[in-house]
Scaffold this motif. Structure first.
Motif, short mmCIF file in Angstrom:
data_model
loop_
_atom_site.label_atom_id
_atom_site.label_comp_id
_atom_site.label_asym_id
_atom_site.label_seq_id
_atom_site.Cartn_x
_atom_site.Cartn_y
_atom_site.Cartn_z
N GLU A 140 0.85 -1.20 0.00
CA GLU A 140 0.00 0.00 0.00
C GLU A 140 0.88 1.25 0.00
N PHE A 141 0.52 2.19 -0.88
CA PHE A 141 1.25 3.44 -1.00
C PHE A 141 0.45 4.56 -0.35
N THR A 142 1.06 5.21 0.62
CA THR A 142 0.44 6.32 1.32
C THR A 142 1.41 7.50 1.33
N ASP A 143 1.02 8.57 2.02
CA ASP A 143 1.90 9.73 2.13
C ASP A 143 3.20 9.39 2.87
N GLU A 144 3.17 8.30 3.65
CA GLU A 144 4.37 7.88 4.38
C GLU A 144 5.26 6.96 3.55
N GLY A 145 4.81 6.59 2.34
CA GLY A 145 5.60 5.71 1.51
C GLY A 145 4.91 4.38 1.26
#
Length: 248
Positions: A212-217
C-alpha cells in the motif's frame, strides 16, 4: 529474495535521482523508496490516486522491455509520449528463469493498443493476424469490458509475466471474481502478476503480497488493513448512515 520467479524485486538508484522535489520522484511511493521485494506469484500495488502506484508499475514494465502504452514485449508503438523517466532510475532484480509470455495491460491506453493491432493486421503480408491471439474479434467491436476480458482470457498464455494497471476499470464485479479464477489458473501455469488496483475484490486473492502506497511511503499490508477494504466495509455495514453523512 525469491529466485524461482521472473522479477524478484526492484531498487531505486537514489544516488542518481536529480531531484526528489520533481516528478516523478516527489510522489509518495517514490520519495521514500529504496527497494521492493515482489511476490513470485501475485503482488498488488494499492493506494489513493496520486500516490504513484501506476507510475511505479509503468516504470517496472518499461524497464523489463514493455511498451509504455501496453502490449506484449514485441509491441513498439507510441501515440503520445507521456511516460515518466522513472524506468531509467530503477534496477530490476531478476530471477534465474525467463518467461515465455508477457503482457502489460493498462486501462487508460488500451484503446491505442486496440487501434495499433488493427493497423498492423491491415498491413500486407503472410503473417497470421495479431487479433487471432485475442480471440479473433476486433477489440473495437466489443465493449470496453469484453475487449479487456478477451485479452485476459485469450492472450495470456501462461508461464508469463503480466503487469496490469487498474484492470477493474472495465470489469463488472462478476468479471472481477472471474478474473481471480483466471489469475489462479495462470499462476498454476508458472506466471507472475503485478497489479495496480483499487478493487478489494481483486485484492482478496489468497497469499498475494499487498503493498500500500500512502503519504508515508510504501509498506506491506493485508486486505483488511487497506483503506479500500475498510471504506467499502463501512459503507455496506451501515450504508444509510454513511449516505446521510455524505448527502446532508
Amino acid at each position: 529474495m525469491y529466485s524461482d520467479t521472473f522479477i524478484r524485486g526492484m531498487r531505486l538508484k537514489r544516488d542518481q535521482v536529480p531531484s526528489f522535489e520533481e516528478y516523478p520522484f516527489h510522489l509518495p511511493s517514490i520519495n521514500t523508496l529504496t527497494e521492493l521485494v515482489l511476490h513470485p506469484n501475485v503482488t498488488f500495488f494499492v493506494g489513493e490516486n496520486g500516490m504513484g502506484k501506476s507510475t511505479l508499475l509503468e516504470a517496472i514494465a518499461v524497464a523489463f522491455g514493455f511498451n509504455p502504452e501496453g502490449g506484449s514485449l514485441n509491441f513498439n508503438f507510441s501515440t503520445y509520449n507521456s511516460h515518466s523517466v522513472l524506468d531509467e532510475y530503477i534496477t530490476l532484480i531478476k530471477g534465474v528463469i525467463r518467461p515465455t509470455d508477457g503482457f502489460f495491460l493498462r486501462a487508460e491506453t488500451f484503446y491505442n493498443l486496440a487501434t495499433t493491432i488493427e493497423e498492423l493486421d491491415r498491413a500486407p503480408g503472410p503473417s497470421p493476424r495479431i487479433i487471432d491471439g485475442f480471440g479473433g474479434t476486433s477489440l473495437h467491436e466489443q465493449s470496453h469490458g469484453e475487449s479487456f476480458w478477451a485479452t485476459f482470457i485469450h492472450r495470456f498464455r501462461g508461464n508469463g509475466i503480466y503487469l496490469l494497471d487498474e484492470p477493474e476499470a472495465a470489469l463488472s464485479p462478476m468479471r472481477q471474481l472471474s478474473m481471480l479464477s483466471r489469475i489462479h489458473d495462470l499462476v498454476g501455469e508458472g506466471s507472475q502478476f503485478m497489479i495496480a488496483t483499487h478493487s478489494p475484490l481483486l485484492l482478496s486473492y489468497p497469499g498475494a503480497k499487498i503493498i500500500e502506497f500512502t503519504d508515508e511511503g510504501a509498506q506491506e499490508t493485508t486486505l483488511e488493513e487497506t483503506s479500500h477494504y475498510q471504506i467499502m466495509k463501512q459503507f455496506f455495514d451501515d450504508k444509510d448512515r454513511m449516505l446521510h453523512y455524505l448527502l446532508k
